[in-house]
Motif scaffolding. Structure first.
Motif, PDB file in Angstrom:
ATOM      1  N   CYS A 102       8.750  67.364  21.760  1.00 39.23           N
ATOM      2  CA  CYS A 102       9.057  67.402  20.159  1.00 39.23           C
ATOM      3  C   CYS A 102       8.241  67.940  19.110  1.00 39.23           C
ATOM      4  O   CYS A 102       8.593  68.087  18.067  1.00 39.23           O
ATOM      5  N   GLN A 105       9.151  70.268  16.362  1.00 46.10           N
ATOM      6  CA  GLN A 105      10.517  70.826  16.616  1.00 46.10           C
ATOM      7  C   GLN A 105      11.414  70.030  15.572  1.00 46.10           C
ATOM      8  O   GLN A 105      11.100  68.825  15.185  1.00 46.10           O
ATOM      9  N   GLU A 106      12.598  70.223  15.079  1.00 44.40           N
ATOM     10  CA  GLU A 106      13.579  69.363  14.562  1.00 44.40           C
ATOM     11  C   GLU A 106      14.289  68.821  15.617  1.00 44.40           C
ATOM     12  O   GLU A 106      14.888  69.469  16.505  1.00 44.40           O
ATOM     13  N   LEU A 131      18.370  64.075  11.264  1.00 42.69           N
ATOM     14  CA  LEU A 131      17.304  65.020  11.790  1.00 42.69           C
ATOM     15  C   LEU A 131      16.172  64.568  11.580  1.00 42.69           C
ATOM     16  O   LEU A 131      15.863  64.470  10.462  1.00 42.69           O
ATOM     17  N   HIS A 133      12.257  66.060  11.705  1.00 41.91           N
ATOM     18  CA  HIS A 133      11.134  67.063  11.935  1.00 41.91           C
ATOM     19  C   HIS A 133       9.914  66.395  12.184  1.00 41.91           C
ATOM     20  O   HIS A 133       9.265  65.630  11.504  1.00 41.91           O
ATOM     21  N   ARG A 135       5.720  66.828  13.166  1.00 38.06           N
ATOM     22  CA  ARG A 135       4.826  67.625  12.901  1.00 38.06           C
ATOM     23  C   ARG A 135       4.284  68.252  14.055  1.00 38.06           C
ATOM     24  O   ARG A 135       4.666  68.048  15.287  1.00 38.06           O
ATOM     25  N   SER A 169       7.315  65.210   9.623  1.00 37.22           N
ATOM     26  CA  SER A 169       7.080  65.565   8.278  1.00 37.22           C
ATOM     27  C   SER A 169       8.191  65.452   7.595  1.00 37.22           C
ATOM     28  O   SER A 169       8.265  65.523   6.065  1.00 37.22           O
ATOM     29  N   SER A 170       9.389  65.145   8.044  1.00 31.52           N
ATOM     30  CA  SER A 170      10.421  64.914   7.241  1.00 31.52           C
ATOM     31  C   SER A 170      11.709  64.151   8.174  1.00 31.52           C
ATOM     32  O   SER A 170      11.830  64.265   9.407  1.00 31.52           O
TER      33      SER A 170
END
Length: 199
Positions: A102, A105-106, A131, A133, A135, A169-170
């Motif tokens: 992972c 990766q998204e 979704l 994302h 790090r 990260s998101s």
């Protein structure tokens, strides 16, 4: 009250998941928990969203066999990393492999929801997409995370409601609760349709 005048006597969560139960408790619900006995193996070439949708319905139907007057809530989650489906790791070695996969990766999480009123044979279905994302994670970070929060019973090897949030990260979603196990916004809508008001 349901439009036809029938409100089921029992509220059932078709799961043994402590995470899904905690989400329902969070919105004031205290269901009976019954673990469904089904084969959760994916069909050949079956897409992640199809698996989550199908299994959530199969879980509800499996529990419904012995419940003639119940409102059954069922869910299933599938983790998709570039077409590779990740299940529950079960141990530290597999958790490390999943988190390495992972890293950077998204990742798409599909969370299926099924609400089944056995008194009226009414079924509501929905599958929510989240979704995430990740790090770029170092070996040290992965090892540290697994040691501090061994999420071996979670697809993707993390707990968003805990330290897992530090891996991202998101997140993009209409309902982040889906990442924990159930899309609560859609669930509340389905329960209202069945005459069960949360507020």
């Amino acid at each position: 009250m349901h439009p036809n005048g029938q409100t089921p006597a029992n509220l059932i969560l078709a799961s043994s998941s402590q995470y899904r139960l905690r989400l329902l408790n969070q919105i004031g619900l205290n269901p009976i928990c019954i673990a469904p006995e089904i084969d959760e193996t994916a069909h050949p070439h079956e897409h992640a969203i199809t698996i989550a949708t199908r299994l959530s319905e199969e879980k509800a139907r499996a529990v419904a066999v012995n419940q003639s007057n119940a409102l059954i809530i069922a869910g299933d989650q599938v983790c998709d990393v570039n077409g590779v489906i990740l299940g529950k790791p079960g141990n530290a070695g597999r958790a490390k492999q999943q988190l390495e996969h992972c890293s950077g990766q998204e990742v798409i999480f599909h969370t299926g929801l099924c609400v089944f009123n056995t008194a009226t044979n009414t079924m509501h279905r929905h599958t929510e997409k989240v979704l995430v994302h990740f790090r770029h994670l170092s070996d040290r970070e992965i090892d540290s995370y697994i040691k501090k929060e061994p999420a071996f019973d979670c697809a993707g090897s993390f707990k968003m409601e805990g330290l897992g949030i530090s891996l991202f990260s998101s997140i993009r979603s209409d309902d982040p609760n889906s990442l924990i196990g159930l899309p609560l916004i859609k669930l509340c809508e389905f329960l209202r349709l069945e005459g069960l008001a949360i507020i």
